[in-house]
Design an enzyme around this catalytic site. Sequence first.
Site, PDB file in Angstrom:
ATOM      1  N   HIS A 107       0.753  -0.983  -0.062  1.00 31.34           N
ATOM      2  CA  HIS A 107      -0.047   0.049  -0.192  1.00 31.34           C
ATOM      3  C   HIS A 107       0.885   1.200  -0.071  1.00 31.34           C
ATOM      4  CE1 HIS A 107      -3.403  -2.745   1.325  1.00 31.34           C
ATOM      5  NE2 HIS A 107      -2.404  -3.326   1.878  1.00 31.34           N
TER       6      HIS A 107
ATOM      7  N   SER B 234      14.916  21.888 -16.711  1.00 39.08           N
ATOM      8  CA  SER B 234      13.593  22.712 -16.765  1.00 39.08           C
ATOM      9  C   SER B 234      14.002  24.070 -17.429  1.00 39.08           C
ATOM     10  CB  SER B 234      12.960  22.739 -15.209  1.00 39.08           C
ATOM     11  OG  SER B 234      12.240  24.200 -15.213  1.00 39.08           O
TER      12      SER B 234
ATOM     13  N   LYS C 122      16.416  21.861 -11.687  1.00 44.07           N
ATOM     14  CA  LYS C 122      15.853  20.640 -11.933  1.00 44.07           C
ATOM     15  C   LYS C 122      16.550  19.377 -12.636  1.00 44.07           C
ATOM     16  CE  LYS C 122      11.999  19.654 -11.166  1.00 44.07           C
ATOM     17  NZ  LYS C 122      10.790  19.963 -11.312  1.00 44.07           N
TER      18      LYS C 122
ATOM     19  N   GLU D 134       9.809   8.419 -16.854  1.00 43.39           N
ATOM     20  CA  GLU D 134       8.210   9.084 -16.909  1.00 43.39           C
ATOM     21  C   GLU D 134       7.582   8.382 -18.466  1.00 43.39           C
ATOM     22  OE1 GLU D 134       7.576  13.249 -15.103  1.00 43.39           O
ATOM     23  OE2 GLU D 134       9.514  13.074 -16.057  1.00 43.39           O
TER      24      GLU D 134
END
Length: 471
Positions: A160, A281, A287, A294
């Site tokens: 979980h 970024s 970043k 992704e």
Amino acid sequence: MKSESESSLWGGWLTGGDSLLEEVNASVRFDQRLAFQDIDGSVAHAEMLGESGVISAEDAQSIVAGLEKVRAEIGAGTFVFDPALEDVHMNIESRLRDIVGPVAGHLHTGRSRNDQVAVDAKLWVRDAVDRLDALLAATVDLLAERAETHHADVMPGFTHLQCAQPVTIGHHLLAYGEMFLRDRDRLRDTRRRLGESPLGAAALAGTGYPIDPAATARRLGFDSITRNSLDAVSDRDFVLDFLAAGATLAVHASRLGEELVLWSTPQFGFVVLPEDLCAGSSIMPQKRNPDLPELMRAKSGRVFGNLMAVLTVMKGLPLAYSRDMQEDKEALFDSADQLELIVRSTAAMLRGITFVPERTRAAAELGNTVATDLADWLVTERGLPFREAHSVVGGLVKWLGVQGLELRDATAARLADFDARLAGLPAEVLTVDHAVRRRRSPGGTAPELVLAAARELRRRNAAQPARPTTR
Ligand code: ARG
């Protein structure tokens, strides 16, 4: 409107169509990817026709020589595919006619585009399976290698996404090794099942010419021939098998992508992603974005979509061939392309990430992850039934929590204070190393088991060697 010569594609029965027909119907824009398979199939068919005496040996020879010229042109990039000629099959045959003259007209004897496209697609899927399998095999080896290195490094195991029990990094990596090995197995299964050559089924009913489909099957590396000509030209199970196997593979890569995204945040800090595979970024100078993981996660979407698309195309089709089936190609090609990118990204990530064992160990020590071990100790050393031990430790965790403490912070005196049966507890029982060391049940996380499992995974992976890829 088509010109006079273009509309003579069907030998004069049809007058030629509207440009919309070409726009909707023509597939050469994408099915040109079948060109080499189409030539392989045609060469095998022509040679068989010659050997069976259906056409003369000289005609067969000039057709094969012409096809090899076409192959060379396509290889050199000088071949011009013309949408007015609909698809890859008509384009190649038309060019063959330019090269060898009217003798080219003998090639299509006892054959239809229906069995032709089926055999081409099977050959294409076979190559795609081999390419993907080779990439997967290397990825499984990488997982085994990294698991060996980290076989004793502790990290939190979650259920979980809540702290559950400590595991080792190696153990976690080997879970993916099992998934990707199953994916290899599914691909092998796909390959085995597409081993029947449909060439010879012709349009749908077979042919009256004395052809020898077993000979073309052998030449093309199939194991056998299809048993039913209607099925041979109607079947796209092999496309579905590949797309379905690919969809499951995409699930696995997506889950790993998700974990890498999570693990590389400063809050987790379990891994550092390779700098050359991170994106920046345009506004935030600090970043370091995990774009590759992704996309490992996101590309699964279109891979699932492609499976749904072909399932939907196929589900209402009466036997035998319908033009609908042409719509399988873009889905097939796209999934094959995306799956290769997904697996290559997975391998690049596995090669490039750096684990931070201090961070994973510290995280494993959070959240009372040794609670089960304490309950187990009460069972084995104090003779409590497990349910009672569970309840004692549950109460203890709650009691400590109120004081802002966790099990690992509790002194022996405090423990004995809570429950006399906890007196004499060795401090080691509350350590994560002890927790992983004692989990020696088969497939468990104990470091020596993980080390052995990594070696075993490598052996199992090598036991099904990837085939050399030709294309
Ligand atoms: N381009 C077609 C396809 O991919 C080839 C088969 C055409 N057959 C036919 N009967 N129109 O399905």
